[in-house]
Design an enzyme around this catalytic site. Structure first.
Site: not given
Length: 380
Positions: A183, A185, A209, A235, A257
């Site tokens: 991830d 982020h 991700e 997300e 999400d």
């Protein structure tokens, strides 16, 4: 049956639950958590309540359209999260009224169980490896980790080399029979992402991700074309229209999400859109127990689900702090999978008295705000 009350319970900066009461025996619960912005979401739920009060809660699609569009202005994370929690609660109510879990109302199960992964992040390599080994020993077949450091627009080579060495040690520790997701982020620029992805030979991540911040989603196409590493995002995309802008960029995995993207009703549509492009879902879930419960209902019903993020210690029943908000423990973990919940609605029984007690003095816990060495803003 008519809706008689709509309430939001801000438990902390990272947890907000909603309750829909009726003039009958059933209530519906959902999660409207927007991390660090639960106060804004709770206020939005209060404003949306007037659209629900006095109406039949079983008309879920009718309510969904009004909640999403009824104020003329629409979209975004605050409204998306408020609608998400209310939509989950309406599905929960309808499932309870019919005596069936939500996934049965969505067409029945497409699978018998849901593969899950959880976080093995750590600042030190030793700490990360120890955590990952613990999870693999507990039965997880996939873990995820993220860099725990401030990253610049273009870092010196030693920073990227250090990250790769960090993750290579994790790959060596868990072996090649366990999936490893990375991830980023949203901390990397397009140029830095290209540099990093080119260094990942041998680590073979399940996916990488959020290699780009959400405002640079337009650059996903060139980035995906430059690498063989599967890319995941989503997300911070809140409806199918935002997803439609990136779904044909070459991404492999989409991560809506359930607590942000307008709830169960919208994520089922997002899944169908992803399926048109051969993209798999790995729903994002970094918040609380009702968001996870909603994810599981969608995961069971939707055919193109790859894996489910799990924010709780489901292999240790009752140990997570949020478990106090539940009556019993609905999450049955076995061999890296969660089994279908057996109860109606979301399959979760909420301890209403504990929720009300916890909401009297909400806990803190806002996401950190980082800075670059020169004092300018840095992505967390």
């Amino acid at each position: 049956m008519r809706i008689t009350s709509v309430e939001a319970f801000r438990i902390s900066a990272r947890l907000c639950l909603v309750r829909i009461g009726t003039d009958g025996p059933h209530t519906g619960w959902g999660e409207a958590t927007l991390e660090s912005r639960t106060g804004a979401v709770a206020a939005a739920v209060e404003e949306l309540a007037e659209l629900l009060l006095g109406h039949d809660p079983r008309r879920i699609e009718w309510h969904h359209q009004r909640l999403r569009k009824g104020g003329f202005y629409r979209g975004g994370p605050v409204l998306g999260s408020a609608v998400a929690g209310l939509d989950q609660a309406l599905w929960d109510l309808k499932g309870k009224a019919l005596g069936a879990p939500v996934h049965e109302l969505l067409g029945g199960p497409a699978r018998d169980r849901v593969r899950v992964y959880t976080s093995a992040s750590g600042v030190s390599t030793d700490g990360m490896v120890e955590r990952a080994r613990e999870l693999v020993a507990a039965g997880y077949t996939a873990v995820k980790t993220a860099p725990e450091l401030v990253l610049g627009y273009l870092d010196v080579p030693s920073v990227l080399d250090g990250l790769v060495e960090h993750w290579a040690a994790l790959r060596a520790a868990i072996g090649r029979d366990v999936d490893l997701a990375l991830d980023l982020h949203g901390r990397f620029s397009p140029a830095a992402s290209r540099r990093l992805l080119a260094r990942l030979d041998g680590i073979d991540p399940l996916f990488v991700e959020e290699p780009l911040p959400p405002e640079l989603q337009r650059d996903l196409g060139p980035l995906c074309a430059s690498t063989s590493v599967p890319i995941a995002t989503g997300e911070r995309l809140y409806d199918r229209w935002e997803v439609s802008d990136v779904i044909d960029s070459g991404i492999a995995v989409l991560q809506p999400d359930l607590a942000h993207a307008h709830g169960i009703s919208e994520v089922v549509r997002i899944a169908a859109l992803a399926d048109l492009h051969g993209v798999q879902l790995a729903p994002h879930c970094a918040t609380g127990p009702l968001a996870l419960a909603a994810c599981l209902q969608v995961d069971l019903a939707v055919p193109n689900v790859l894996v489910q993020e799990c924010p709780m210690e489901v292999h240790r029943p009752g140990e997570h702090p949020w478990s106090r908000l539940l009556v019993g423990w609905p999450f049955v973990f076995a061999d890296g999978y969660l089994l279908p919940p057996t109860g109606p609605g979301l399959g979760v029984e909420v301890d209403e008295d504990e929720v009300r007690r916890s909401a009297v003095s909400p806990a803190g816990g806002n996401s950190p705000v980082w800075a670059q060495p020169d004092g300018s803003y840095a992505e967390w």
